[in-house]
Design a protein around this motif. Sequence first.
Motif, PDB file in Angstrom:
ATOM      1  N   ARG A  51       0.822  -1.218   0.000  1.00 28.02           N
ATOM      2  CA  ARG A  51       0.000   0.000   0.000  1.00 28.02           C
ATOM      3  C   ARG A  51       0.853   1.265   0.000  1.00 28.02           C
ATOM      4  O   ARG A  51       0.605   2.206  -0.766  1.00 28.02           O
ATOM      5  N   LEU A  52       1.871   1.296   0.851  1.00 22.94           N
ATOM      6  CA  LEU A  52       2.708   2.492   0.948  1.00 22.94           C
ATOM      7  C   LEU A  52       3.515   2.724  -0.328  1.00 22.94           C
ATOM      8  O   LEU A  52       3.674   3.866  -0.764  1.00 22.94           O
ATOM      9  N   ALA A  53       4.018   1.665  -0.936  1.00 23.39           N
ATOM     10  CA  ALA A  53       4.761   1.809  -2.192  1.00 23.39           C
ATOM     11  C   ALA A  53       3.858   2.362  -3.286  1.00 23.39           C
ATOM     12  O   ALA A  53       4.255   3.240  -4.061  1.00 23.39           O
ATOM     13  N   ILE A  54       2.635   1.870  -3.346  1.00 22.11           N
ATOM     14  CA  ILE A  54       1.675   2.346  -4.342  1.00 22.11           C
ATOM     15  C   ILE A  54       1.350   3.823  -4.107  1.00 22.11           C
ATOM     16  O   ILE A  54       1.164   4.586  -5.051  1.00 22.11           O
ATOM     17  N   GLU A  55       1.311   4.234  -2.835  1.00 26.40           N
ATOM     18  CA  GLU A  55       1.041   5.639  -2.498  1.00 26.40           C
ATOM     19  C   GLU A  55       2.234   6.552  -2.760  1.00 26.40           C
ATOM     20  O   GLU A  55       2.151   7.753  -2.562  1.00 26.40           O
ATOM     21  N   GLU A  74       6.631  -7.989  -6.949  1.00 28.17           N
ATOM     22  CA  GLU A  74       5.689  -8.465  -7.967  1.00 28.17           C
ATOM     23  C   GLU A  74       4.256  -8.057  -7.629  1.00 28.17           C
ATOM     24  O   GLU A  74       3.488  -7.711  -8.526  1.00 28.17           O
ATOM     25  N   ASP A  75       3.907  -8.096  -6.341  1.00 29.11           N
ATOM     26  CA  ASP A  75       2.570  -7.642  -5.933  1.00 29.11           C
ATOM     27  C   ASP A  75       2.360  -6.174  -6.299  1.00 29.11           C
ATOM     28  O   ASP A  75       1.299  -5.788  -6.798  1.00 29.11           O
ATOM     29  N   VAL A  76       3.359  -5.345  -6.044  1.00 29.41           N
ATOM     30  CA  VAL A  76       3.235  -3.917  -6.345  1.00 29.41           C
ATOM     31  C   VAL A  76       3.157  -3.698  -7.853  1.00 29.41           C
ATOM     32  O   VAL A  76       2.397  -2.847  -8.327  1.00 29.41           O
ATOM     33  N   LYS A  77       3.889  -4.478  -8.616  1.00 30.71           N
ATOM     34  CA  LYS A  77       3.848  -4.340 -10.082  1.00 30.71           C
ATOM     35  C   LYS A  77       2.443  -4.567 -10.625  1.00 30.71           C
ATOM     36  O   LYS A  77       2.069  -3.971 -11.630  1.00 30.71           O
ATOM     37  N   LYS A  78       1.655  -5.391  -9.963  1.00 29.25           N
ATOM     38  CA  LYS A  78       0.282  -5.649 -10.400  1.00 29.25           C
ATOM     39  C   LYS A  78      -0.562  -4.370 -10.357  1.00 29.25           C
ATOM     40  O   LYS A  78      -1.545  -4.244 -11.067  1.00 29.25           O
ATOM     41  N   TYR A  79      -0.173  -3.435  -9.491  1.00 29.74           N
ATOM     42  CA  TYR A  79      -0.932  -2.201  -9.328  1.00 29.74           C
ATOM     43  C   TYR A  79      -0.340  -1.040 -10.118  1.00 29.74           C
ATOM     44  O   TYR A  79      -0.919   0.035 -10.154  1.00 29.74           O
ATOM     45  N   ALA A  86       5.712   2.187  -9.294  1.00 30.24           N
ATOM     46  CA  ALA A  86       5.553   2.111  -7.833  1.00 30.24           C
ATOM     47  C   ALA A  86       6.462   1.042  -7.242  1.00 30.24           C
ATOM     48  O   ALA A  86       6.935   1.187  -6.111  1.00 30.24           O
ATOM     49  N   HIS A  87       6.735  -0.022  -8.007  1.00 31.74           N
ATOM     50  CA  HIS A  87       7.606  -1.086  -7.493  1.00 31.74           C
ATOM     51  C   HIS A  87       9.022  -0.580  -7.216  1.00 31.74           C
ATOM     52  O   HIS A  87       9.738  -1.157  -6.404  1.00 31.74           O
TER      53      HIS A  87
END
Length: 140
Positions: A51-55, A74-79, A86-87
């Motif tokens: 969440r914080l990386a995406i923000e 990889e989870d962050v890359k999905k967003y 964001a990753h």
Amino acid sequence: DVVNKYPQLRMRLVHGNTLTAACVLNSLPPCTKHVFFTGCTSKVGRALAVRLAIEGKIVIMRTDSQERFDMIVEDVKKYDIEGGNAHENLVKANSMKEGAKAEVWLIGKFLKDVDHKFLPPKSLALYFCFPPPPTIRKDV
């Protein structure tokens, strides 16, 4: 079952991990730019890091597991939207010293007494582990 018995109350049930993550997120100062994590590669810590990386926060993660760190990336890359990056906000730390410039430390496991010296003075330290550790420093 209370939810079924009293539908007019419009209750939401949340898992304890979800509630913990929400409390941590709501405790962060809005101006936070750098967050240092320890003990953060599963459950609550993982969700917070994503969440914080995406923000747009720089998330410095102290973990021994390259595999778990890579899974979070990889989870962050999905967003990432349309080539977003964001990753790139996720940084793997190899030592506690790398958290020295972070305004906020999110601690998911006990710090050794010796590790407390790396907490910057006046930083915000939030423990999301149970049981909470004894207070070692009064200035954080």
